[in-house]
Design a protein around this motif. Structure first.
Motif, PDB file in Angstrom:
ATOM      1  N   GLN A   1      -5.131  12.536   3.562  1.00 38.84           N
ATOM      2  CA  GLN A   1      -3.451  12.961   3.764  1.00 38.84           C
ATOM      3  C   GLN A   1      -3.312  13.443   5.358  1.00 38.84           C
ATOM      4  OE1 GLN A   1      -1.344  13.763   0.025  1.00 38.84           O
ATOM      5  NE2 GLN A   1      -3.144  15.203  -0.134  1.00 38.84           N
TER       6      GLN A   1
ATOM      7  N   PRO B   1       0.137  16.449   7.809  1.00 42.26           N
ATOM      8  CA  PRO B   1       0.233  15.337   7.008  1.00 42.26           C
ATOM      9  C   PRO B   1       0.705  14.120   7.957  1.00 42.26           C
ATOM     10  CG  PRO B   1       1.612  17.153   6.039  1.00 42.26           C
ATOM     11  CD  PRO B   1       1.274  17.315   7.317  1.00 42.26           C
TER      12      PRO B   1
ATOM     13  N   VAL C   1       1.409   8.403   5.175  1.00 43.81           N
ATOM     14  CA  VAL C   1       0.811   8.871   4.055  1.00 43.81           C
ATOM     15  C   VAL C   1       1.959   9.541   3.184  1.00 43.81           C
ATOM     16  CG1 VAL C   1      -0.664  10.703   2.870  1.00 43.81           C
ATOM     17  CG2 VAL C   1      -1.626   9.176   4.383  1.00 43.81           C
TER      18      VAL C   1
ATOM     19  N   ASN D   1       3.548   8.409  -0.336  1.00 40.25           N
ATOM     20  CA  ASN D   1       3.512   9.583  -1.428  1.00 40.25           C
ATOM     21  C   ASN D   1       4.902   9.728  -2.039  1.00 40.25           C
ATOM     22  OD1 ASN D   1       0.595   9.966  -1.131  1.00 40.25           O
ATOM     23  ND2 ASN D   1       0.946  11.809  -0.188  1.00 40.25           N
TER      24      ASN D   1
END
Length: 215
Positions: free
Chosen positions: A149, A157, A161, A165
């Motif tokens: 991630q 991050p 991703v 997510n």
């Protein structure tokens, strides 16, 4: 450990601790969280004491909070980071109850694919409670965040991703979303996480949307 650190640790184990609350403790907690006014530091200390009283002796989570009650008084309270306390209280007020332990059908191999613990991630200056991240709690109660991630250089991050997510609701179904990223995907003919940083990553959002369409 300052109170703000205690609360941050409690955030990481929040779902697990809630399982030990009886109706009386839940009612008291609701009162503390919905109080129209009051010193947030005092409220935070009361929350810590309330939850400590609910966690059984010998449970691993107790070790994190055993000495936290000393923050109910004394000069050390002046060292409390007020913004951190307010942030933690806001988190407690919005966080839904959920099982922190892996579900019975959890694929433990997902924990072996490379991860960092929540404590390690926090030590790097980041927020392990970010709802847009996959957080897996192993059978020893340690919160782990799959490494794919994050940007390898900054530790932040990866925006793509985060977007996927959020689309797949990693906060509500972390094990399912981890399996989506790390398992073979017929739509992509590849393991999604392995496409990050390659031209193939441009297909990830479409694949995630296709996954939702099948639900």
């Amino acid at each position: 450990m300052e109170l703000a650190e205690v609360l941050e640790a409690l955030r990481e184990r929040w779902d697990e601790v809630q399982e030990f609350l009886d109706e009386s403790a839940r009612a008291r907690l609701r009162e503390l969280l919905t109080a129209p006014s009051g010193d947030p530091e005092r409220i935070a200390r009361r929350i810590v004491r309330l939850l400590l009283a609910s966690v059984p002796d010998g449970h691993p989570v107790r070790a994190v909070f055993e000495d936290s009650v000393r923050y109910a008084r004394g000069a050390r309270a002046e060292q409390i980071n007020r913004e951190a306390v307010l942030s933690a209280l806001a988190f407690f007020g919005r966080r839904p109850a959920a099982a922190a332990q892996p579900p019975p059908d959890a694929d433990d191999w997902l924990l072996d694919a490379g991860n960092v613990t929540a404590a390690e991630y926090r030590a790097g200056g980041h927020d392990p409670a970010d709802p847009d991240l996959i957080r897996l709690t192993d059978r020893q109660g340690t919160v782990r965040l799959p490494s794919f991630q994050f940007d390898g250089a900054s530790g932040l991050p990866l925006p793509l991703v985060v977007e996927v997510n959020r689309l797949l609701d990693a906060d509500d179904d972390p094990w399912g979303v981890a399996d989506w990223w790390l398992g073979a995907n017929a739509w992509l003919d590849a393991v999604p996480a392995r496409l990050l940083g390659t031209p193939g990553e441009h297909s990830l959002l479409a694949a995630a949307r296709a996954e939702i369409a099948e639900w």
